[in-house]
Design a protein around this motif. Structure first.
Motif, PDB file in Angstrom:
ATOM      1  N   CYS A   2       0.831  -1.196   0.000  1.00  0.00           N
ATOM      2  CA  CYS A   2       0.000   0.000   0.000  1.00  0.00           C
ATOM      3  C   CYS A   2       0.864   1.243   0.000  1.00  0.00           C
ATOM      4  O   CYS A   2       2.086   1.172  -0.058  1.00  0.00           O
ATOM      5  CB  CYS A   2      -0.899   0.022   1.231  1.00  0.00           C
ATOM      6  SG  CYS A   2      -1.943  -1.447   1.429  1.00  0.00           S
ATOM      7  N   GLY A  28      -1.171   2.396  -4.874  1.00  0.00           N
ATOM      8  CA  GLY A  28      -2.261   1.652  -4.250  1.00  0.00           C
ATOM      9  C   GLY A  28      -3.584   1.986  -4.913  1.00  0.00           C
ATOM     10  O   GLY A  28      -4.445   2.650  -4.324  1.00  0.00           O
ATOM     11  N   SER A  44      -4.823   5.271   3.679  1.00  0.00           N
ATOM     12  CA  SER A  44      -4.165   4.172   2.979  1.00  0.00           C
ATOM     13  C   SER A  44      -4.649   4.081   1.544  1.00  0.00           C
ATOM     14  O   SER A  44      -5.836   4.274   1.261  1.00  0.00           O
ATOM     15  CB  SER A  44      -4.464   2.843   3.701  1.00  0.00           C
ATOM     16  OG  SER A  44      -4.167   1.737   2.888  1.00  0.00           O
ATOM     17  N   ASN A  45      -3.717   3.803   0.635  1.00  0.00           N
ATOM     18  CA  ASN A  45      -4.035   3.393  -0.739  1.00  0.00           C
ATOM     19  C   ASN A  45      -3.580   1.949  -0.880  1.00  0.00           C
ATOM     20  O   ASN A  45      -2.416   1.656  -0.651  1.00  0.00           O
ATOM     21  CB  ASN A  45      -3.283   4.241  -1.771  1.00  0.00           C
ATOM     22  CG  ASN A  45      -3.504   5.725  -1.585  1.00  0.00           C
ATOM     23  OD1 ASN A  45      -2.602   6.434  -1.172  1.00  0.00           O
ATOM     24  ND2 ASN A  45      -4.679   6.200  -1.900  1.00  0.00           N
ATOM     25  N   ARG A  46      -4.470   1.045  -1.288  1.00  0.00           N
ATOM     26  CA  ARG A  46      -4.121  -0.371  -1.303  1.00  0.00           C
ATOM     27  C   ARG A  46      -3.807  -0.893  -2.696  1.00  0.00           C
ATOM     28  O   ARG A  46      -4.555  -0.651  -3.648  1.00  0.00           O
ATOM     29  CB  ARG A  46      -5.263  -1.208  -0.714  1.00  0.00           C
ATOM     30  CG  ARG A  46      -4.823  -2.672  -0.568  1.00  0.00           C
ATOM     31  CD  ARG A  46      -5.900  -3.614  -0.121  1.00  0.00           C
ATOM     32  NE  ARG A  46      -5.312  -4.935   0.081  1.00  0.00           N
ATOM     33  CZ  ARG A  46      -5.916  -6.085  -0.167  1.00  0.00           C
ATOM     34  NH1 ARG A  46      -7.156  -6.088  -0.617  1.00  0.00           N
ATOM     35  NH2 ARG A  46      -5.302  -7.236   0.030  1.00  0.00           N
ATOM     36  N   LEU A  47      -2.700  -1.640  -2.796  1.00  0.00           N
ATOM     37  CA  LEU A  47      -2.397  -2.480  -3.946  1.00  0.00           C
ATOM     38  C   LEU A  47      -2.677  -3.909  -3.501  1.00  0.00           C
ATOM     39  O   LEU A  47      -1.952  -4.463  -2.672  1.00  0.00           O
ATOM     40  CB  LEU A  47      -0.938  -2.317  -4.370  1.00  0.00           C
ATOM     41  CG  LEU A  47      -0.474  -3.176  -5.552  1.00  0.00           C
ATOM     42  CD1 LEU A  47      -1.203  -2.782  -6.826  1.00  0.00           C
ATOM     43  CD2 LEU A  47       1.045  -3.040  -5.747  1.00  0.00           C
ATOM     44  N   ASN A  70       2.011  -0.621   4.986  1.00  0.00           N
ATOM     45  CA  ASN A  70       2.547  -0.730   3.632  1.00  0.00           C
ATOM     46  C   ASN A  70       3.597  -1.826   3.630  1.00  0.00           C
ATOM     47  O   ASN A  70       4.573  -1.750   4.379  1.00  0.00           O
ATOM     48  CB  ASN A  70       3.171   0.602   3.206  1.00  0.00           C
ATOM     49  CG  ASN A  70       3.920   0.501   1.887  1.00  0.00           C
ATOM     50  OD1 ASN A  70       3.613  -0.338   1.050  1.00  0.00           O
ATOM     51  ND2 ASN A  70       4.901   1.363   1.714  1.00  0.00           N
ATOM     52  N   SER A 463       2.361   0.494  -9.936  1.00  0.00           N
ATOM     53  CA  SER A 463       1.542  -0.467  -9.182  1.00  0.00           C
ATOM     54  C   SER A 463       2.137  -1.867  -9.225  1.00  0.00           C
ATOM     55  O   SER A 463       1.417  -2.851  -9.397  1.00  0.00           O
ATOM     56  CB  SER A 463       0.098  -0.487  -9.708  1.00  0.00           C
ATOM     57  OG  SER A 463      -0.456   0.800  -9.754  1.00  0.00           O
ATOM     58  N   GLU A 465       4.670  -4.428  -6.954  1.00  0.00           N
ATOM     59  CA  GLU A 465       5.361  -4.661  -5.690  1.00  0.00           C
ATOM     60  C   GLU A 465       6.670  -5.393  -5.963  1.00  0.00           C
ATOM     61  O   GLU A 465       6.668  -6.489  -6.514  1.00  0.00           O
ATOM     62  CB  GLU A 465       4.483  -5.500  -4.761  1.00  0.00           C
ATOM     63  CG  GLU A 465       5.169  -5.937  -3.487  1.00  0.00           C
ATOM     64  CD  GLU A 465       4.270  -6.815  -2.632  1.00  0.00           C
ATOM     65  OE1 GLU A 465       3.258  -6.286  -2.128  1.00  0.00           O
ATOM     66  OE2 GLU A 465       4.561  -8.015  -2.482  1.00  0.00           O
TER      67      GLU A 465
END
Length: 600
Positions: A2, A28, A44-47, A70, A463, A465
Motif C-alpha cells: 500500500c 495503491g 491508505s491506498n491499497r495495492l 505498507n 503499481s 510490488e
C-alpha cells in the motif's frame, strides 16, 4: 502492499487527506481507506496482493488501536494462528490485519515477530494517545515525516510529493543538499533534500506521545553464529535463499522475476523456476551500446526454463522519462539506472504482473562491489582506503566537487559533512575490520537511501510490488556472519554467494566478470543527442547564475570535456546536475507531472 499517510496532534480537512492520497494512488490503486477524528488521521491506498477482496484499512480494534500498513508480512499465517489462540478474530486473511492484535498482545516489541518488509503507522488511543511509525529491518518500505516542534504535530507519508500536499508544510530546500547529493548520489541518513522532511531510518520505531517530542528507538538486527567453513556457508546461504524465494512467490496475483544477467538476479530466477513456470523480464537499450547484458539474461532465463521478456528502451525517449522519474523519487538520485528501472517496471505491469522478485542488495550483503574489495585490500597499509572509498561513492571526487560551486555556496557547505557524521564515525573508527565496517556502512546507510527507495518508488509508480530475497532477515543475518575471507578473497568478490550459485546458473553467468547494471550514459550523452540537448537546456548559464550554487563556467567546462574526451565521471556529473535542476524545477515550483489528478 500500500501507500500510507496521516497526521497526529494536528488537523487536516477531508479534501486535504484526499489530495495526499491521490498523489500516491499509483502505489495503491485498488482501494482507499481513511479514518479521522479530532487531532489525528490515518489514510491508505491499497495495492491488492493477498486476499484481493479483503484488506480494508485502517485495521482497528474497537476504536482503541488503529493501524495502516505498507508492505508484506510473510509469516502472517503463523502469527494469525497464534493470535487466534489468544482469542483474536479477523475479518480477512490479509497480512496487515494482524498488526493491531499483535501490538495489543506484545506492545512495541511486536516488530520482533514480523518477518517481511513494511512501514506502519499505528495509533494507540488507550490512556494517553500515541502514534508509532515503524520501518522494517532493511528499510525496504520508506516512510517520510515532518515534525513541527512549535505545535508538536507530526505528518507522514510513503512518498515525498504526497507529504508536501499537507497544508503548511514548507518546500524549503536543505541548503547543503546539493553537496550531499554529489558526495553520495542521494542524501544518506535521515535528512532529505527538503529542510523540514526526514525519512525514518531502517529498523526504527518512532514513538510520538501526545504533546511530547518524538523518540526514535533503533532495533539491532539479530546476528547468526560466525560461519567459518566455505562449503557450509555456501550451503546455508543457498538453502536460505531457496526458502525465501519460495515464500516471496506466494501471492494471489501473477508474480514475475527481474533478470539483469548478473549472478544475483540469475540465481533468484533459477530458484523461482524450481516452483513452476516463471516469467523473466530484462531491459536493454535500442541500438548498440557498451555493457550489453541481454544475452546473459536470456541464457539465465532459458537455463531456468523461464519465459523470457525482452524490454527495449529507446534512448531518444530519455528526456520524456526523466521528469516522471524525478517526480516519483521525490528527491534526486544520480544513478542513470533510475530511468531504466522506471521503464522496466512499466513493462512488467503492462504484461499483467503486480509482483516482481529482484536480485537487489546481494552486493551489499555479500561483498560484491569493487570499492569494497579495494578498501579490504588497502586496509593493512593504513587509512588511505577511507578517502578512496568515499570518492567511489560520489558522483565526482571531493577535490573536484567543490570546484563546481560558486564562492558563496562553497562557503556555505564548508564544515558541513556531506555524509552524516555518525555514519562517517562508524565507517572510519568503528568496531571490526575495515571490510566489516564498510559492509555495515553499505547496509545501514547507502542501501536504504540510494538503492531500496529507488526500487520501491519506481516499481510502485506502476503499481508493482518489488520483493527482495536478499533483504530477508534469514539471508542478511547469514551475510553479516561471514568472515572477511568468505566475502572477498583475492580477486573474487561475493565468494560465498558464488559458491551458493554453483550449478544453478549458467557457467557463462557464473564465470563472467562483474559489471554494473546501468544506463550507458557516457555513450549516450553526445552532442546532437536528445539527452545532450536536455542537459544543455537544463544547465543553461542564466538559470545556474540565478540559483547561485553552481559556477556556470565550471559546468560549461564539463560539457566541453564530454564533447572532446567523453569519460564516465564527466558524463555522470552532467547527468546528476541535470537531474538536480529538474528536481528543483518540479518541487520549488510545486509542479506536478501531467496525469496526476487531485480532487477538485
Amino acid at each position: 502492499m500500500c501507500r500510507i499517510y496521516g497526521y497526529f496532534n494536528a488537523s487536516a480537512s477531508p479534501n486535504e487527506m484526499k489530495t495526499v492520497g491521490a498523489l500516491q494512488r499509483h502505489g495503491g490503486p485498488d482501494r482507499t481507506g481513511m479514518s479521522r477524528a479530532p487531532g489525528w488521521g490515518l489514510g491508505s491506498n491499497r495495492l491488492a496482493i493477498i486476499d484481493l477482496d479483503g484488506g480494508s484499512q485502517p485495521y482497528e480494534i474497537e476504536g482503541r488501536i488503529s493501524a495502516v500498513f505498507n508492505g508484506e508480512i510473510y509469516n502472517h499465517d503463523a502469527l494469525r494462528a497464534r493470535l487466534r489462540q489468544r482469542g483474536h478474530t479477523f475479518a480477512d486473511r490479509c497480512d496487515g490485519a494482524i498488526i493491531p492484535a499483535l501490538y495489543e498482545e506484545y506492545g512495541e516489541r511486536f516488530t520482533d515477530l514480523l518477518d517481511g518488509m513494511y512501514s506502519i503507522a499505528l495509533l494507540d488511543l488507550r490512556e494517553r494517545p500515541k502514534l508509532l511509525l515503524v520501518t522494517d529491518d532493511m528499510g525496504m518500505k520508506p516512510l517520510y515525516y515532518r515534525w513541527d516542534p512549535v505545535d508538536r504535530s507530526l505528518r507522514y507519508s510513503s512518498e515525498i510529493p504526497a507529504l508536501l500536499a499537507f497544508e503548511g508544510l514548507g518546500k524549503t530546500l536543505w541548503n547543503p543538499g546539493l553537496d550531499a547529493y554529489l558526495a553520495s548520489k542521494t542524501p544518506f541518513g535521515e535528512q532529505t533534500m527538503f529542510e523540514e522532511i526526514k525519512v525514518l531510518p531502517a529498523a526504527t520505531t518512532l514513538r510520538c506521545a501526545l504533546g511530547e517530542v518524538p523518540e526514535a528507538i533503533r532495533r539491532t538486527p539479530a546476528a547468526a553464529p560466525v560461519l567459518g567453513d566455505a562449503d557450509k556457508a555456501a550451503e546455508l546461504v543457498r538453502d536460505s535463499l531457496r526458502t525465501e524465494v519460495g515464500r516471496l512467490l506466494v501471492a494471489d496475483v501473477p508474480v514475475a522475476v527481474i533478470t539483469s544477467g548478473g549472478l544475483d538476479s540469475s540465481l533468484v530466477t533459477a530458484l523461482a523456476a524450481e516452483h513452476g513456470p516463471v516469467h523473466s523480464f530484462n531491459i536493454a537499450y535500442r541500438g548498440t551500446w557498451p555493457f550489453e547484458e541481454r544475452h546473459f539474461a536470456r541464457q539465465a532465463a532459458e537455463h531456468a526454463g523461464a519465459v523470457y521478456h525482452q524490454v527495449e528502451l529507446d534512448p531518444a525517449t530519455l528526456p520524456d522519462l526523466i521528469e516522471d522519474v524525478v517526480w516519483h523519487l521525490g528527491q534526486p538520485n544520480a544513478d542513470p539506472i533510475t530511468v531504466s528501472t522506471y521503464a522496466l517496471f512499466a513493462a512488467v505491469r503492462e504484461a499483467g504482473f503486480k509482483v516482481a522478485l529482484t536480485g537487489d542488495a546481494a552486493d551489499e550483503v555479500f561483498g560484491g562491489y569493487a570499492r569494497m574489495r579495494a578498501a579490504h585490500e588497502a586496509a593493512p597499509y593504513g587509512t588511505e582506503w577511507y578517502g578512496r572509498y568515499l570518492d567511489a561513492l560520489a558522483v565526482v571526487p571531493a577535490d573536484r566537487r567543490h570546484s563546481l560551486y560558486t564562492d558563496d555556496y562553497r562557503l556555505l557547505v564548508e564544515g558541513v559533512p556531506a555524509i552524516p557524521a555518525e555514519a562517517l564515525g562508524r565507517l572510519h573508527g568503528g568496531e571490526g575490520t575495515v571490510l566489516e565496517r564498510v559492509t555495515d556502512f553499505e547496509l545501514t546507510y547507502r542501501l536504504p537511501a540510494y538503492h531500496l527507495r529507488r526500487v520501491d518508488h519506481l516499481s510502485m509508480a506502476h503499481s508493482v510490488e518489488s520483493r527482495l530475497p536478499f533483504c530477508q532477515r534469514s539471508v542478511t543475518s547469514l551475510g553479516r556472519a561471514l568472515p572477511d575471507r568468505l566475502r572477498i578473497d583475492g580477486d573474487q568478490v561475493k565468494r560465498t554467494l558464488y559458491g551458493a550459485a554453483a550449478g544453478l546458473v549458467p557457467e557463462a553467468v557464473h564465470k563472467r566478470v562483474k559489471q554494473p547494471f546501468t544506463l550507458p550514459v557516457t555513450a549516450m550523452l553526445t552532442p546532437g543527442s536528445p539527452l545532450w540537448q536536455m542537459a544543455r537546456d537544463t544547465l543553461a548559464t542564466s538559470r545556474l547564475r540565478a540559483a547561485g550554487r553552481l559556477d556556470p563556467n565550471a559546468v560549461d567546462a564539463l560539457f566541453e570535456a564530454q564533447r572532446l574526451r567523453p569519460d564516465d565521471t564527466t558524463a555522470l556529473t552532467l547527468w546528476a546536475l541535470m537531474t538536480y535542476e529538474v528536481w528543483q524545477d518540479q518541487f520549488q515550483g510545486a509542479a506536478r507531472p501531467v496525469g496526476v489528478k487531485v480532487p477538485a
